[in-house]
Design a protein around this motif. Sequence first.
Motif, mmCIF file in Angstrom:
data_model
loop_
_atom_site.group_PDB
_atom_site.id
_atom_site.type_symbol
_atom_site.label_atom_id
_atom_site.label_comp_id
_atom_site.label_asym_id
_atom_site.label_seq_id
_atom_site.Cartn_x
_atom_site.Cartn_y
_atom_site.Cartn_z
ATOM 1 N N CYS A 106 17.541 28.855 19.971
ATOM 2 C CA CYS A 106 18.080 29.225 21.163
ATOM 3 C C CYS A 106 19.520 29.292 21.271
ATOM 4 O O CYS A 106 20.294 28.151 21.174
ATOM 5 N N LYS A 107 19.814 30.526 21.668
ATOM 6 C CA LYS A 107 21.282 30.601 21.914
ATOM 7 C C LYS A 107 21.538 31.924 22.981
ATOM 8 O O LYS A 107 20.693 32.632 23.234
ATOM 9 N N GLY A 108 22.466 31.667 23.567
ATOM 10 C CA GLY A 108 22.983 32.959 24.608
ATOM 11 C C GLY A 108 21.913 32.814 25.796
ATOM 12 O O GLY A 108 21.573 31.634 26.417
ATOM 13 N N GLY A 109 21.334 34.029 26.345
ATOM 14 C CA GLY A 109 20.429 34.063 27.133
ATOM 15 C C GLY A 109 20.391 35.547 27.789
ATOM 16 O O GLY A 109 20.195 36.452 27.107
ATOM 17 N N THR A 110 20.716 35.603 29.126
ATOM 18 C CA THR A 110 20.661 36.731 29.815
ATOM 19 C C THR A 110 21.978 36.681 30.734
ATOM 20 O O THR A 110 22.158 35.815 31.618
ATOM 21 N N GLU A 111 22.830 37.745 30.656
ATOM 22 C CA GLU A 111 24.089 37.749 31.465
ATOM 23 C C GLU A 111 24.043 38.958 32.472
ATOM 24 O O GLU A 111 23.511 39.561 32.521
ATOM 25 N N PHE A 112 24.642 38.561 33.573
ATOM 26 C CA PHE A 112 25.028 39.273 34.729
ATOM 27 C C PHE A 112 26.359 39.538 35.009
ATOM 28 O O PHE A 112 27.126 38.591 34.719
ATOM 29 N N PHE A 113 26.619 40.533 35.662
ATOM 30 C CA PHE A 113 28.072 41.320 35.601
ATOM 31 C C PHE A 113 28.572 41.788 36.789
ATOM 32 O O PHE A 113 27.603 42.198 37.619
ATOM 33 N N ARG A 114 29.780 41.918 37.005
ATOM 34 C CA ARG A 114 30.520 42.643 38.186
ATOM 35 C C ARG A 114 31.234 43.726 37.620
ATOM 36 O O ARG A 114 31.932 43.582 36.526
ATOM 37 N N HIS A 115 31.036 44.933 38.564
ATOM 38 C CA HIS A 115 31.941 46.022 37.887
ATOM 39 C C HIS A 115 33.077 46.028 38.412
ATOM 40 O O HIS A 115 33.328 46.140 39.505
ATOM 41 N N LYS A 116 34.273 45.794 37.467
ATOM 42 C CA LYS A 116 35.518 45.789 37.957
ATOM 43 C C LYS A 116 36.211 46.844 38.971
ATOM 44 O O LYS A 116 36.813 46.398 39.965
ATOM 45 N N ARG A 117 35.933 47.984 38.378
ATOM 46 C CA ARG A 117 36.326 49.212 39.456
ATOM 47 C C ARG A 117 35.727 49.273 40.661
ATOM 48 O O ARG A 117 36.727 49.607 41.784
ATOM 49 N N THR A 118 34.739 48.748 40.867
ATOM 50 C CA THR A 118 34.285 48.883 42.086
ATOM 51 C C THR A 118 33.829 47.923 42.993
ATOM 52 O O THR A 118 33.465 47.559 44.318
ATOM 53 N N GLY A 119 33.678 46.686 42.117
ATOM 54 C CA GLY A 119 33.583 45.161 42.734
ATOM 55 C C GLY A 119 32.168 45.076 42.816
ATOM 56 O O GLY A 119 31.548 44.029 43.517
ATOM 57 N N LEU A 120 31.183 45.908 42.299
ATOM 58 C CA LEU A 120 29.888 45.631 42.728
ATOM 59 C C LEU A 120 29.275 44.991 41.564
ATOM 60 O O LEU A 120 29.700 44.933 40.620
ATOM 61 N N GLU A 121 28.176 44.112 42.277
ATOM 62 C CA GLU A 121 27.394 43.241 41.151
ATOM 63 C C GLU A 121 26.019 43.862 40.929
ATOM 64 O O GLU A 121 25.238 43.203 40.376
ATOM 65 N N ARG A 122 25.627 44.738 41.874
ATOM 66 C CA ARG A 122 24.250 45.516 41.755
ATOM 67 C C ARG A 122 24.440 46.720 42.337
ATOM 68 O O ARG A 122 25.344 47.233 42.880
ATOM 69 N N VAL A 123 23.463 47.539 42.037
ATOM 70 C CA VAL A 123 23.279 48.893 42.749
ATOM 71 C C VAL A 123 22.536 48.585 44.275
ATOM 72 O O VAL A 123 21.547 47.868 44.369
ATOM 73 N N PRO A 124 23.308 48.942 45.201
ATOM 74 C CA PRO A 124 23.022 48.665 46.712
ATOM 75 C C PRO A 124 21.651 49.377 46.873
ATOM 76 O O PRO A 124 21.310 50.551 46.504
ATOM 77 N N ASN A 137 22.483 42.311 30.910
ATOM 78 C CA ASN A 137 22.491 42.583 29.584
ATOM 79 C C ASN A 137 21.867 41.278 28.881
ATOM 80 O O ASN A 137 22.137 40.092 29.511
ATOM 81 N N SER A 138 21.328 41.546 27.860
ATOM 82 C CA SER A 138 20.734 40.189 27.014
ATOM 83 C C SER A 138 21.804 39.754 26.312
ATOM 84 O O SER A 138 23.019 40.205 26.207
ATOM 85 N N GLY A 139 21.888 38.415 26.117
ATOM 86 C CA GLY A 139 22.823 37.837 25.496
ATOM 87 C C GLY A 139 23.161 37.902 23.900
ATOM 88 O O GLY A 139 22.508 38.819 23.450
ATOM 89 N N ALA A 140 23.907 37.051 23.353
ATOM 90 C CA ALA A 140 23.962 37.468 21.905
ATOM 91 C C ALA A 140 22.761 37.248 21.151
ATOM 92 O O ALA A 140 21.937 36.302 21.412
ATOM 93 N N GLU A 187 32.978 42.262 34.522
ATOM 94 C CA GLU A 187 33.304 40.756 34.318
ATOM 95 C C GLU A 187 32.040 40.148 34.449
ATOM 96 O O GLU A 187 31.370 40.105 35.306
ATOM 97 N N ARG A 188 31.693 38.949 33.561
ATOM 98 C CA ARG A 188 30.628 38.459 33.298
ATOM 99 C C ARG A 188 30.663 37.271 34.610
ATOM 100 O O ARG A 188 31.603 36.708 34.696
ATOM 101 N N THR A 189 29.627 37.445 35.380
ATOM 102 C CA THR A 189 29.742 36.420 36.575
ATOM 103 C C THR A 189 28.601 35.248 36.345
ATOM 104 O O THR A 189 28.728 34.161 37.076
#
Length: 203
Positions: A105-123, A178-181, A156-158
Amino acid sequence: MLPSLLIIDDFLSDPLAARKAALALDYDPNNKHGNYPGHISTQPLEIQGLDERVSATIGAPVTAAAGTSHGHCRVTLKGDKGRSGVHIDPAFYSGILYLSLPENCKGGTEFFRHKRTGLERVPNDPLAITKAGYSDINALIEDVVNRDTLHKAKWERTMLIPMRFNRLILFSPWLFHNSGAAFGTSPETGRLVHLMFFANAKR
């Protein structure tokens, strides 16, 4: 309100049997019809009582989402590349069950913030979509997700949920993720996951 993210360790009572069944599936490269890295099984791996257990866990009735790879397994090896990066899922709710052995096992599942909008999800609120500067949800998805999916500098990965054998993560498909490595040189040593895409059973 549905939980945004849940982590359930030791999900299956016999994970080694599920892993063996997953490895025995056919991963025909010609079956690939998505932007993901790696290869997906041609047939699903059935987990008895899955819908009922997930329904009870998230507090909403779910069933397999039509037109998705719900229940299929995916193998991703080191060097495998996809045609998309950060994304959302076409579902009511999503899940990933990790079936790689602990020593791999390595990595995992990554979650992100969109820098330009500051969003972490689709509202899911029209007012929040308007506040973000978009006329509707499709315009937001096109400008944020589709436009910037492969541009790592735009995100930006959160959070990273680490891969752990027999760990299930359940999460809102609207979260940018996104999926991790990828890793390994064979299905036995690579990133092996069971994919879940649920629809709302009330509809």
